[in-house]
Scaffold this motif. Structure first.
Motif, PDB file in Angstrom:
ATOM      1  N   ASN A 101       0.823  -1.217   0.000  1.00 55.81           N
ATOM      2  CA  ASN A 101       0.000   0.000   0.000  1.00 55.81           C
ATOM      3  C   ASN A 101       0.856   1.264   0.000  1.00 55.81           C
ATOM      4  N   ILE A 102       0.512   2.155  -0.909  1.00 56.64           N
ATOM      5  CA  ILE A 102       1.170   3.459  -1.012  1.00 56.64           C
ATOM      6  C   ILE A 102       0.082   4.512  -1.104  1.00 56.64           C
ATOM      7  N   LYS A 139       3.377  -0.286   4.567  1.00 62.45           N
ATOM      8  CA  LYS A 139       2.728   0.857   3.930  1.00 62.45           C
ATOM      9  C   LYS A 139       3.670   2.059   3.843  1.00 62.45           C
ATOM     10  N   ILE A 140       3.549   2.802   2.757  1.00 64.46           N
ATOM     11  CA  ILE A 140       4.273   4.063   2.573  1.00 64.46           C
ATOM     12  C   ILE A 140       3.240   5.186   2.517  1.00 64.46           C
ATOM     13  N   CYS A 141       3.438   6.233   3.306  1.00 67.34           N
ATOM     14  CA  CYS A 141       2.544   7.397   3.310  1.00 67.34           C
ATOM     15  C   CYS A 141       3.346   8.639   2.962  1.00 67.34           C
ATOM     16  N   LEU A 155      11.782   3.555   0.613  1.00 65.02           N
ATOM     17  CA  LEU A 155      11.655   2.151   0.970  1.00 65.02           C
ATOM     18  C   LEU A 155      10.451   1.899   1.877  1.00 65.02           C
ATOM     19  N   ALA A 156      10.106   0.626   2.018  1.00 63.45           N
ATOM     20  CA  ALA A 156       8.938   0.181   2.769  1.00 63.45           C
ATOM     21  C   ALA A 156       8.894   0.784   4.166  1.00 63.45           C
ATOM     22  N   GLY A 157       7.701   1.217   4.574  1.00 62.95           N
ATOM     23  CA  GLY A 157       7.494   1.757   5.909  1.00 62.95           C
ATOM     24  C   GLY A 157       7.775   3.235   6.056  1.00 62.95           C
TER      25      GLY A 157
END
Length: 193
Positions: A101-102, A139-141, A155-157
């Protein structure tokens, strides 16, 4: 601003009703076929190519706002987990894998050759080779008003707050608050004034 200069926002507003109509027409096509068309038109030049890529992306992602620019040769994977706001640009040869999820807010610019990867490979010494070990989804926000320089790796997270600039070739894997970041790992080098 000169009346002869048209911004992407102005062009999108002018063509918005036609673009949304075309989105409605192609939405019933099978998802695999729309994804195939996105690959086929990945290198299509000019405003026509930009328009085609936007229409296809809008029908494939979880959510998509207005005026999203997709440059040539961008690669998108796991689009069903990608949420995009408005006024976003992905410049040439960007790579986005939204397996974990991004979420991208409004007014965000990704320069060329940016990678956004929402998973990590696990690795442990075992009978199973590293390449076959499971992945961990994270998830990346990315909030609004963010400028990501060329060659950056997100990168992830990673969580990126509003009002962030990330310098070219930086690598992010943490929480970035307002300011200018550079390096690998990206560290705050300047406050915004």
């Amino acid at each position: 601003m000169s009346e002869n200069i048209k911004t992407g926002r102005m062009v999108f507003r002018h063509w918005r009703s036609i673009i949304l109509f075309l989105c409605a027409i192609i939405s019933p096509l099978p998802k695999f076929f729309r994804a195939y068309l996105l690959d086929v038109f990945a290198g299509f030049p000019g405003k026509t190519g930009v328009g085609i890529r936007y229409i296809l992306i809008r029908t494939l992602v979880k959510a998509c706002g207005d005026n999203v620019y997709i440059g040539r040769w961008c690669v998108f994977k796991n689009l069903q987990n990608l949420s995009l706001g408005s006024n976003i640009s992905f410049h040439e040869r960007s790579y986005v894998d939204a397996a974990g999820n991004i979420l991208v807010g409004n007014d965000v610019s990704f320069a060329h050759s940016v990678s956004i990867i929402s998973f990590e490979h696990r690795y442990a010494l075992s009978e199973q080779p590293f390449k076959y070990q499971p992945v961990e989804l994270k998830k990346i926000c990315i909030a609004s008003n963010v400028w990501v320089g060329c060659g950056v790796r997100i990168l992830a997270g990673t969580i990126i707050d509003s009002d962030v600039v990330i310098a070219a070739n930086s690598v992010t894997k943490n929480h970035l608050t307002a300011g200018v970041y550079a390096g690998s790992p990206a560290m705050k080098i300047k406050e915004l004034s």
